[in-house]
Structure formats: structure tokens, C-alpha cells
Design an enzyme around this catalytic site. Structure first.
Site, short mmCIF file in Angstrom:
data_model
loop_
_atom_site.label_atom_id
_atom_site.label_comp_id
_atom_site.label_asym_id
_atom_site.label_seq_id
_atom_site.Cartn_x
_atom_site.Cartn_y
_atom_site.Cartn_z
N ALA A 28 42.04 42.63 35.37
CA ALA A 28 42.98 42.10 36.35
C ALA A 28 44.09 41.29 35.69
O ALA A 28 45.14 41.08 36.27
CB ALA A 28 42.23 41.23 37.34
N LYS A 29 43.84 40.83 34.47
CA LYS A 29 44.83 40.05 33.71
C LYS A 29 45.44 38.94 34.55
O LYS A 29 46.65 38.76 34.59
CB LYS A 29 45.89 40.99 33.12
CG LYS A 29 45.25 42.05 32.20
CD LYS A 29 46.25 42.87 31.44
CE LYS A 29 45.59 43.82 30.46
NZ LYS A 29 44.93 44.98 31.09
N ARG A 30 44.58 38.18 35.23
CA ARG A 30 45.03 37.08 36.06
C ARG A 30 45.28 35.83 35.22
O ARG A 30 45.10 35.84 33.99
CB ARG A 30 43.99 36.79 37.15
CG ARG A 30 43.77 37.94 38.12
CD ARG A 30 45.02 38.32 38.87
NE ARG A 30 44.72 39.14 40.04
CZ ARG A 30 44.80 40.47 40.10
NH1 ARG A 30 45.20 41.17 39.07
NH2 ARG A 30 44.51 41.12 41.22
N ASP A 59 50.82 44.06 32.67
CA ASP A 59 49.86 44.94 32.02
C ASP A 59 50.67 45.97 31.23
O ASP A 59 51.89 45.94 31.25
CB ASP A 59 48.99 45.61 33.10
CG ASP A 59 47.61 46.00 32.58
OD1 ASP A 59 47.55 46.69 31.53
OD2 ASP A 59 46.61 45.61 33.20
#
Lengths: 275, 275
Positions: A95-97, B99
Site C-alpha cells: 500500500a506504500k502508506r 508507486d
């Protein structure tokens, strides 16, 4: 899942493969589009065909969010299916939050409580208080972006201050926030030679390695520089496995590709004396 | 929405206020919890009470994701309500995504096509190809994290190479990717003095400034160092406005707080000779 349990699975399966469930409606076999939930049906078939060859699955949230609420239902169904049928699997929300403290707490709730993921990928740009809220859950993991596999990694991640590059500073600084029991790192396979430097800073941490396969990274190079005594690697492949076939027998082709990777991993683990 | 249209709204409303819709079920008035969709009802009341005093709304995705699929329904309803009733509003998805290229494309689809946001906040760590997919939409915006308002900002954003700090490198590098017509920057109010240096690099870009109010930043300081000839600022307040009241008349209290901020902004714009 804790690191010991993950390592056990790696030894049992002789594999440190993570299959990326980057499921795109425009790329799945046509016959599935008649199903009520094509994305879930695709994922279910891929998982049934590969679960004994890999130790982790990693859905990238973007693919599900781009389908709106229906996409999130597909994701929830996929997570439940894996949890119910293959509880030994390590589940990664890619999710690369990362946000300020009280907000990161909300993301942690979303991935660890609402959905039963084992881990979530987090971007380090905003520093400690954006990461630590994810670390307060027992047996859950942050997978922090350190050195990514894309071309844009060179824009900022190699910035250098007193001989330390940004990705190294991320590793060094974040060691104060977590431990090898609740924090892993993303290190792209396309920069495998950097693994030597990275292992000097975090010898015992698990690394999630994207970029093998479609993005051009080499598994043997990654293993050479990245393996440690408890494996310490999860190597991801997405497109190379899940889209290996495009017809009704797509899951068989996916199994075939996963088996090739697992076979190579088995040899690499054996060479290292691990499994 | 383009920058000229945004500036027109700022002049008409004598305001550069963005209201952060960080709506938390645990913090909204109790009487709303009986509604079918309490989060939406709360947002609707806040928007109806403040739309003439602000130019933008910024839902932070974490608050909606933490409620699962129901939360995303609340978000979609909120976006549709604002679009239908107040089409002059600039809508920000505070998502802090980012991303690799083909994945960022999916996020862009989620925020710009599925939901009709004008802009999305993006984290810069992964570099060019994580940001540029968002820039291919006409009249849509990336709001790139540069210098954030939280304590963790000091962990990496001030790293220095040849006299350039990371947040400055982000500004300088990203100028090659977009223009002041499709890229804004997040600069925290808690570091207002840095705005002088930032304005040297991006004199014409809009800045989204969080951290005024609950986080302690000063509006007059931000205006002093940040205003340019076309305003160039969107100052966000979330908790200070939306949770000003806690009973049935909560929206009136929110309006009262928004009016205080708008009144100060009106003076600041007048001093600057803008509105």
C-alpha cells in the site's frame, strides 16, 4: 506471524517466493469476465495453484482501488480466502502508506484490524511518527521502502550526506523505531549489488525484494548478496507468474512459472545450507 | 480546475482556506450515529455550513479506509455531494500515494476517474515514474509532499547534499516533471520560516499548507513568507474547524471557526493587494 514461523515455512516449502497479486481486469483471461467477481476468481485460482510453492502473497492496493468499491470487495474476499484455506501464508498489503501519526494509526487499523494482513508497505519520507503507529501490533510488520526497484529510485534515494545515502539513512534511522521482529525493508532486485552495503546495516532483517522477472533483476544475484542464516529474503514476482498464461488453463501456467522460481530457490537455500 | 479558476475563487471568497474532512466516527456528534451513513451526514453538514468560506476540501483517505468498504461509500457520497452542489470547490484526495509507474497509473485512475477529485497528494520517495502518471490528466493536479508538518519531517527531509536539503531537491527535481499548472507542494505551517527558501525555488506554485491550528502553525507567518501575486497558498485546517462543536449545532460551530480563519485570510489578502 513472527519471523520464526515465517522461516519455518521457508524451510518446509524450500521457497522464499512472494507472489504479487497485481490483478488487472484488462489482463485476466476473458472467460473469467463473466464471473460475478472476476478479480477474486482469478486470485483464487492463482492461489490454489501456487500456495505450496510460495510463502507470501502481496496484493498491490492500487490494482484494487482502481476498481472502486467492487475492487475492495475483491481484495477482502481474496484475503479471507487465503486466511481460511492457507493460514500458513504471510500476507502483505502493498500500500506504500505513510502519514502523520494519528492518520497512520487509521491506516494501521485498515490493514491490520479490518483486513487481516500480516504486514503493510510504508513509505519513509515523513519519518518516525508516520511509521511507528504500525509497529504497535503484535506479530504484525511494517515493510519500509528503502531502495526501490524503479528508475525513479535514483532521483532521491541515492542522495548522500557525509558518505551516507538516503536509503542507508532510512535503514539506520528506522532501526531505532523497530526490530527485525516487526520491521522488514523493500530493496529492489534491480540494485542487487547494493545488498552488500544494506546487509552491513541490517544483517538480520527480512528484505522484500521486488524487481525479479519483468523488471529485470536476477534471483541468483539477490540470493548471493542478500541471503542470511534465516533466509532473510522474500522475493516477489508478480506479472511473470500471474500472467504466464492467458487462457482457461492460466493457473497451470502460473504454477509452472512459480515452480521454476521455487526450484531455483530450493537450490539456493541448499547451497546456503538452510533447507 | 486550473490555477486561474482557483485564483478567481480565492478572490471571490476572500479565502484560501482548505477544510480537512478527517472525519472520525469516534469524534462526530452522537446524534449522527443513528443515521444510515453518519460520516456522510457529518461531512454534508460541515460542507453546507462552510462552502462559502473555503475554496477546497481535503478528505484524508485514511479516515475512510479505516471504516472499510462503508467508509469508501461515505467518501464517494461526499465527493458527489460537493461536486453536485458546489462545483466551484477544489477537491483534494489526501492519499499520499506513490508507486512504480504502472501502479501509480492505477492510483491516478482511482482518484481522477472513479472519483472526481481535482488533485491527489503524492509522496516523492520513489521519484519521477511514481509521480508523472498522475500528471497526464488535464486540469488535474499532483500535490507533492515536500516539507511536512509533523515531527518526523526532521528524520529525512532535512538531509543535506552540497548545500541542498532533501525537500529542496524534491522541489528542484520535480520542476522538471510538471509545471505550476499541474503540480502543487505540501509545505507544513510548522516550518513557516522555510517558506522563504521554498519560494526561491518555486515562486509560482501553489502550496498546500497543513499544520495551522491543532498542530500549532501560524497563519500570519505562513502568509508573510508564502503568499505570491496569485495567492499561491491553500491553508488547511481540519480538527480546529470540523470538531469545533460536539452537539447538534456542531455545523454552526464549524462555520464560526471557518469564519474566523476566512476573516483573517481576507485581511491578509487585502494587505497583499490581492482581494
Amino acid at each position: 506471524m513472527n519471523s520464526q514461523e515465517l522461516f519455518e515455512q521457508i524451510k518446509i516449502k524450500k521457497s522464499f517466493l512472494c507472489v504479487g497479486l497485481d490483478t488487472d481486469k484488462n489482463k485476466i483471461p476473458a472467460h473469467l469476465l463473466d464471473a460475478e467477481d472476476p478479480i477474486y476468481e482469478f486470485n483464487k485460482a492463482i492461489v490454489d495453484a501456487t500456495h505450496d510453492l510460495c510463502v507470501a502473497y502481496k496484493p498491490n492496493l492500487a490494482f484494487y482501488e482502481s476498481e472502486g468499491i467492487e475492487g475492495l470487495k475483491s481484495l477482502e474476499r481474496t484475503v479471507k480466502y487465503i486466511r481460511s484455506n492457507y493460514p500458513e501464508i504471510f500476507l502483505i498489503a502493498d500500500a506504500k502508506r505513510g502519514d502523520i501519526g494519528n492518520t497512520s494509526k487509521m491506516y494501521a487499523k485498515a490493514f491490520f484490524e479490518n483486513m487481516d494482513f500480516d504486514s503493510v508497505t510504508v513509505a519513509p519520507y515523513m519519518g518516525a511518527d508516520s511509521v511507528t503507529p504500525f509497529l504497535s501490533y503484535e506479530n504484525k510488520w511494517v515493510i519500509l521502502l528503502a531502495l526501490t526497484s524503479n528508475k525513479g529510485a535514483f532521483d532521491f534515494q541515492f542522495m548522500e550526506e557525509n558518505g551516507t545515502r538516503l536509503f542507508e539513512k532510512v535503514l539506520e534511522t528506522s532501526k531505532e523505531w523497530g526490530t527485525p521482529e516487526n520491521m522488514m525493508y523493500v530493496v529492489g532486485a534491480t540494485k542487487a549489488e547494493s545488498l552488500t552495503d544494506i546487509r552491513k546495516i541490517i544483517p538480520n532483517s527480512f528484505l522484500l525484494v521486488p524487481g525479479v522477472g519483468a523488471q529485470g533483476g536476477s534471483l541468483s544475484e539477490v540470493a548471493k548478496y542478500g541471503l542470511n542464516d534465516t533466509c532473510g529474503l522474500l522475493v516477489n514476482s508478480s506479472r511473470g507468474i500471474i500472467y504466464a498464461g492467458s487462457d482457461e488453463d492460466f493457473a497451470l501456467f502460473a504454477r509452472g512459472e512459480a515452480l521454476k522460481v521455487q526450484t531455483e530457490m530450493s537450490s539456493l537455500l541448499e547451497e546456503k545450507g538452510i533447507a
